[in-house]
Design a protein around this motif. Sequence first.
Motif, PDB file in Angstrom:
ATOM      1  N   HIS A 179      48.907  49.901  54.576  1.00 17.63           N
ATOM      2  CA  HIS A 179      48.290  51.131  54.320  1.00 17.63           C
ATOM      3  C   HIS A 179      47.380  51.641  55.050  1.00 17.63           C
ATOM      4  N   CYS A 235      47.056  58.512  46.610  1.00 15.20           N
ATOM      5  CA  CYS A 235      46.692  57.884  47.842  1.00 15.20           C
ATOM      6  C   CYS A 235      45.273  58.061  48.226  1.00 15.20           C
ATOM      7  N   VAL A 237      43.502  58.269  50.641  1.00 14.95           N
ATOM      8  CA  VAL A 237      43.349  59.004  51.934  1.00 14.95           C
ATOM      9  C   VAL A 237      43.823  60.308  52.108  1.00 14.95           C
ATOM     10  N   CYS A 238      44.933  60.638  51.384  1.00 17.20           N
ATOM     11  CA  CYS A 238      45.555  61.870  51.609  1.00 17.20           C
ATOM     12  C   CYS A 238      46.195  62.489  49.969  1.00 17.20           C
ATOM     13  N   CYS A 255      52.223  54.452  50.627  1.00 19.21           N
ATOM     14  CA  CYS A 255      52.113  56.039  50.663  1.00 19.21           C
ATOM     15  C   CYS A 255      52.980  56.785  51.561  1.00 19.21           C
ATOM     16  N   GLU A 257      53.115  59.639  52.782  1.00 18.81           N
ATOM     17  CA  GLU A 257      52.638  60.522  53.605  1.00 18.81           C
ATOM     18  C   GLU A 257      51.818  59.918  54.790  1.00 18.81           C
ATOM     19  N   CYS A 258      51.060  58.475  54.443  1.00 15.81           N
ATOM     20  CA  CYS A 258      50.498  57.989  55.525  1.00 15.81           C
ATOM     21  C   CYS A 258      51.397  56.989  56.154  1.00 15.81           C
TER      22      CYS A 258
END
Length: 275
Positions: A179, A235, A237-238, A255, A257-258
Amino acid sequence: MPELPEMEAWRRALNDPVSAFPIEQAGPAHVATLKTFDPPLRELEGRRLAGAERRAKRLLFPTEDGELVLMIHLMSAGRVRYLGAGEKGPKTPAFRLRFEGGGELVLTEGGPKKRAGVWLLTPEAVEEELAHLGPEALGLGAERLGEILAKEPRRLHSLLRDQRIIAGIGRAWANEILHTARMSPFAPAQGLTPAQVQTLADAIDSELLRGLELRERGAKDAKVYRVHNKLHEPCHVCATPVERVDFDEHTIFYCPECQTGGRVLKDRRLSRLLR
Ligand SMILES: [Zn+2]
């Protein structure tokens, strides 16, 4: 299962207490826990341990005279603890070392299955026992990692968890590392560019060190992990909900998206595809 950060935090905590006094009594040990009978455990009595060492997910306690090594592998449910003199401990631990002065090293294992192990070995036998392990994950570096990846036609998550290739990472930290590196758990190891290898090497170190630091402060799983076991949580981060893919023996968290270009990997289709 405890992985490198957890084992290293335990090693650091145990190093001083286990070497403070000679061993007064070694054992008893549960019959399923003690994996060796020669040399017998009583050979430890009267000797002093040099401290605690670690190789991959195992704890090693060499004697100060250099003749014997006590090795402990906790597997999934084993826990090891040092009890100060007079401190109350479990009635029937899977294994116990009592030190002069009253301190004790105790190994307990939750659940009915006894899978954790204790070995008493010569230094030569330990070396043989550990010879199959790959290099330690922490501090591996991009150059070494690049050489390893280039030789392995494997997917990243499965490769990172293989102790024969890289030692110390299990499923939880493989999830966290990939991740942080923003890589798909299913990306082929041989397809990485040199820049991606560098990113992955950096993520291995930064995640294992983050884990070690938190574990040394006593942090629990829920605080230590950011992706592992966080299904549908945002997540960090996002904020995209974390997804998972189930296999027979383990689950991968990621995740979309990531890590997978927005794609949610479907469990059954994907696991069939990968068989
Ligand atoms: Zn994300």
